[in-house]
Design an enzyme around this catalytic site. Structure first.
Site, PDB file in Angstrom:
ATOM      1  N   HIS A 102       0.852  -1.172  -0.002  1.00  0.00           N
ATOM      2  CA  HIS A 102      -0.280  -0.169  -0.144  1.00  0.00           C
ATOM      3  C   HIS A 102       0.772   1.379   0.103  1.00  0.00           C
ATOM      4  O   HIS A 102       1.663   1.512  -0.753  1.00  0.00           O
ATOM      5  CB  HIS A 102      -0.698  -0.153   1.192  1.00  0.00           C
ATOM      6  CG  HIS A 102      -2.078   0.835   1.328  1.00  0.00           C
ATOM      7  ND1 HIS A 102      -2.427   1.687   0.185  1.00  0.00           N
ATOM      8  CD2 HIS A 102      -2.820   1.160   2.366  1.00  0.00           C
ATOM      9  CE1 HIS A 102      -3.417   2.383   0.545  1.00  0.00           C
ATOM     10  NE2 HIS A 102      -3.975   2.105   1.855  1.00  0.00           N
ATOM     11  N   HIS A 131      -2.486  -2.340  -9.663  1.00  0.00           N
ATOM     12  CA  HIS A 131      -3.406  -1.917  -9.022  1.00  0.00           C
ATOM     13  C   HIS A 131      -4.465  -2.550  -8.655  1.00  0.00           C
ATOM     14  O   HIS A 131      -5.104  -3.290  -9.857  1.00  0.00           O
ATOM     15  CB  HIS A 131      -3.733  -0.362  -9.287  1.00  0.00           C
ATOM     16  CG  HIS A 131      -4.283   0.461  -8.304  1.00  0.00           C
ATOM     17  ND1 HIS A 131      -5.594   0.286  -7.832  1.00  0.00           N
ATOM     18  CD2 HIS A 131      -3.771   1.513  -7.445  1.00  0.00           C
ATOM     19  CE1 HIS A 131      -5.775   1.303  -6.961  1.00  0.00           C
ATOM     20  NE2 HIS A 131      -4.793   1.870  -6.450  1.00  0.00           N
ATOM     21  N   ASP A 134       2.684   5.455  -7.139  1.00  0.00           N
ATOM     22  CA  ASP A 134       3.965   5.196  -6.394  1.00  0.00           C
ATOM     23  C   ASP A 134       5.074   4.993  -7.341  1.00  0.00           C
ATOM     24  O   ASP A 134       6.394   5.257  -6.704  1.00  0.00           O
ATOM     25  CB  ASP A 134       4.046   4.196  -5.303  1.00  0.00           C
ATOM     26  CG  ASP A 134       2.968   4.411  -4.154  1.00  0.00           C
ATOM     27  OD1 ASP A 134       3.044   5.346  -4.012  1.00  0.00           O
ATOM     28  OD2 ASP A 134       2.362   3.446  -3.754  1.00  0.00           O
TER      29      ASP A 134
END
Ligand code: CMC
Length: 447
Positions: free
Chosen positions: A286, A325, A381
């Site tokens: 996460h 994702h 990210d």
């Protein structure tokens, strides 16, 4: 399939118009019985399945959905995502427009109150936040107790949890004025905790917040000010951080937000709930992913090593961090904005030497059938860590940089959960598949 299910916005509305009935007919082949279940907002209620039984003492049908792959746990008006089309909206406003024209504090207001503020409302909101961004001196002392090399995210989540002992009034969760106060405190104080955690790790004295600066300008000042009278905040870096904060502010029912709602559903104070949400964010799958991306890029070390690395990922030896994702199956709209922002930051800081490895990794992965067939694309990210590193943040600060803006999303979702008459304490069912009842065997009789 869109992740945020809405009848207005996808095919469900037109389908229901054609069939003229918003119901689902289920035939239980065990009994031959037929049931008609209402469909609302593209969903059936799991509780409606409970009437489907084989006998009077049967518990009734339940759904089995580990990791909540296809279960809506709430009705929400905060964030809309269409994972197939790469759409992300806060309260209906596209993320691209917010990143272009808004700032983090305004977005936090939007998430919490549902509308963009007027000038007057924004001024008041900004004043309310600045009134709360100092930390109680005892919090400072508490933070000093951590080891010098304590991970800042561990320090962050512990300190947020400790807030519940400083602000016992936070237990009045059904009093609006009390909730407002905790909202101001949380949004205002999280950057100060983050900055203190960082300064503690490098043994520098803490820098107090400066009311003359913007939200992100003040944060940079608290982090990087040395002995100069006034730290000069780079407007490009200040804006880049603001954009990153906007992109990270909310993302509907992700792991940490579900933790916030789940813990909050027991009616604990928001600080305790948020400590749990921050803990969920800490994990490498996460919010810890941006840290993991940087470590991965450092480990790869050179462009020549990329093919070997990809081969290992495809063989199941580790993951390509920053890729994939649960919801986005075409691209993550945040990743596009981050990539653009990275160029602006590198113009000021100089290029991050790991950028070339990241770009080549992305190029190879996007042409490789393993990643294409699994719909794995760069997520938010993948590039954010490169920006943070170029700005001077150590990798251990990356998840904390995610947690600061996500605070507004967590508390908006927490408040929505509290005021939702459909919600009760979170308590999923299980399918028990363990041993049948058996009698206890004394120790001396066990084989
Ligand atoms: N690298 C290599 N293979 C992957 C990756 C990856 N990053 N992500 C998924 N896969 C493979 C996985 O092995 C599986 O393959 P197979 O079908 O052969 O078993 C398939 O793709 C489906 O994966 P999954 O684990 O079932 O997918 P998920 O929806 O449960 O996981 C995820 C989503 C984000 C946890 C996962 O893609 C992942 O671990 N990515 C790397 C960590 C990361 O970047 N996380 C940040 C997410 S964005 C920020 C945030 O919101 O937190």
């Amino acid at each position: 399939m869109a992740n945020s299910v809405t009848t207005d916005r996808n095919a469900a509305a037109s389908t229901s118009a054609a069939t003229m009935k918003d119901t689902l007919t289920v035939v239980d082949n065990r009994t031959g019985k037929q049931y008609e279940l209402p469909i609302k907002d593209g969903s059936i209620r799991a509780m409606d399945l409970k009437q489907i039984k084989t006998s009077a003492d049967d518990f009734g049908l339940v759904t089995y959905d580990p990791a909540f792959m296809n279960t809506a746990s709430c009705r929400s008006t905060i964030t809309y995502i269409d994972g197939d089309k790469g759409i992300l909206e806060y309260r209906g406003y596209p993320i691209e427009q917010l990143a272009e024209s808004s700032n983090y504090l305004e977005v936090a207001y939007l998430l919490l109150f549902g509308e963009l503020p007027t000038r007057e409302q924004l001024d008041q909101w900004t004043e309310d936040i600045k009134a709360h961004w100092l930390l109680h001196e005892n919090i400072k002392k508490l933070m000093e107790g951590f080891q010098y090399d304590a991970h800042p995210m561990g320090v962050f989540l512990s300190t947020v949890g400790a807030f519940s002992t400083f602000y016992p009034d936070a237990k009045q969760i059904f009093e609006e004025a009390s909730r407002r106060k905790q909202v101001h405190r949380l949004i205002a104080k999280v950057p100060t905790i983050a900055a203190y955690a960082y300064r503690h790790s490098i043994g520098r004295p803490y820098v107090y917040p400066d009311d003359e600066l913007s939200f992100t300008g003040n944060f940079l000042n608290m982090l990087f000010k040395r002995t100069e009278l006034k730290y000069k905040v780079s407007p490009v870096l200040e804006r880049a951080l603001d954009i990153l904060f906007i992109l990270h502010a909310d993302h509907e029912q992700n792991c940490s937000t579900s933790a916030m709602r789940g813990i909050g559903s027991s009616h604990v104070d928001p600080y305790s709930a948020m400590a749990g949400a921050a803990a969920a964010l800490y994990g490498p799958l996460h919010g810890g992913a941006n840290e993991a991306v940087l470590r991965m890029l450092q480990e790869i070390g050179s462009i020549n090593s990329i093919p070997g690395f990809i081969k290992r990922v495809k063989a199941g030896e580790g993951r390509l961090m920053g890729f994939g994702h649960r919801v986005y199956k075409s691209y993550d709209p945040r990743a596009k904005i981050v990539k653009r922002t990275a160029d602006q930051v590198f113009d000021v800081t100089g290029k991050n030497p790991l950028l070339d490895i990241a770009l080549e990794l992305e190029r190879i992965a996007l042409e490789d059938d393993y990643f294409i067939s699994r719909k794995l694309y760069p997520n938010v990210d993948f590039y954010s860590g490169l920006i943070y590193q170029a700005m001077g943040f150590p990798v251990t600060m990356f998840p904390v940089l995610f947690a600061i803006p996500r605070t507004s999303g967590w508390i908006a979702q927490w408040e929505e959960m509290l005021l939702d008459p459909d919600q009760k304490i979170t308590r999923p069912r299980q399918l028990y598949v363990g041993p049948q009842r058996r009698d206890y065997v004394p120790l001396n009789k066990r084989g």
